[in-house]
Design an enzyme around this catalytic site. Sequence first.
Site, PDB file in Angstrom:
ATOM      1  N   LYS A 153      -6.967   3.644  -2.826  1.00 12.53           N
ATOM      2  CA  LYS A 153      -7.308   3.568  -1.396  1.00 12.53           C
ATOM      3  C   LYS A 153      -7.451   4.974  -0.840  1.00 12.53           C
ATOM      4  O   LYS A 153      -6.680   5.876  -1.196  1.00 12.53           O
ATOM      5  CB  LYS A 153      -6.210   2.788  -0.671  1.00 12.53           C
ATOM      6  N   ASP A 155       0.847  -1.188   0.000  1.00 16.80           N
ATOM      7  CA  ASP A 155       0.000   0.000   0.000  1.00 16.80           C
ATOM      8  C   ASP A 155       0.888   1.245   0.000  1.00 16.80           C
ATOM      9  O   ASP A 155       1.379   1.675   1.041  1.00 16.80           O
ATOM     10  CB  ASP A 155      -0.928   0.004   1.222  1.00 16.80           C
ATOM     11  N   LYS A 170     -10.468   0.718  -2.041  1.00 15.77           N
ATOM     12  CA  LYS A 170     -10.419   0.352  -0.622  1.00 15.77           C
ATOM     13  C   LYS A 170     -10.747   1.580   0.216  1.00 15.77           C
ATOM     14  O   LYS A 170     -10.160   2.645   0.026  1.00 15.77           O
ATOM     15  CB  LYS A 170      -9.032  -0.185  -0.235  1.00 15.77           C
TER      16      LYS A 170
END
Length: 247
Positions: free
Chosen positions: A173, A99, A207
């Site tokens: 995200k 990430d 996300k």
Amino acid sequence: MDIKQYLDSTYLKTAAQAGVTEEENIETAKHYINEAIAEKFKLIMIRPEMVRIASSLTDAADSLVLVGTVIDFPEGSAPLFDKLKEAQQAIDDGADELDYVINYTAFKAGDIDSVKKQVYECTALGLKNNKTVKWIIETAALTDSEIVRLCVLIKNVVLSHFEERYYERVFVKSSTGFYKTEGGAPNGATVPAIKLMLENSFPLPVKASGGVRTYDEAIEMISLGVKRIGTSSAKAIAYGGSAESSY
């Protein structure tokens, strides 16, 4: 629907942030890792220095829980070389998912070419090593227009350089959960921000991280279309409770 398969159980505090010793922080991280294994969450999201521990524990338990970590966290402003080096180390240590915090400061300043370059090179490194990649855009630091444009930038880089079979493995995200906002404004996922992300990132998955604090909020995010939810209170949410922390 198994909500646990949407939950990325998360522990990202340093010892200093948690107000504990390094040894105590490692024990807290182990608690989250073992809980994720026991509850069969989708993933345990941990700091890079904890990846080897997480990988060892999941392997020992013969668990399907994935190990994720954050790269260039939480500011996202490190040089590309450092981002790639940190990502490679995480891969070597056993991470399944990377990430990355995008350099949203550079994006806001108009340095679009450097942001495109980091998205391409960091994504390529992850996909080459059969990893899932997520790009944290830090929605609380962006205007609605910037959210839209940054999602489109990431999408266009991925669609231009990688085959369609890889799209499901490159997420956009929402948040680090560590961004400092003014006046108590939300620093994580909000419904308006997530809607913008979903509309402008497709076909890339989204996300929602930070700010999802109850089972009902998690279900709402899933109903909107998110594929993952990052939370430090995964067990509470999974059993219908509410989060114990802000992340």
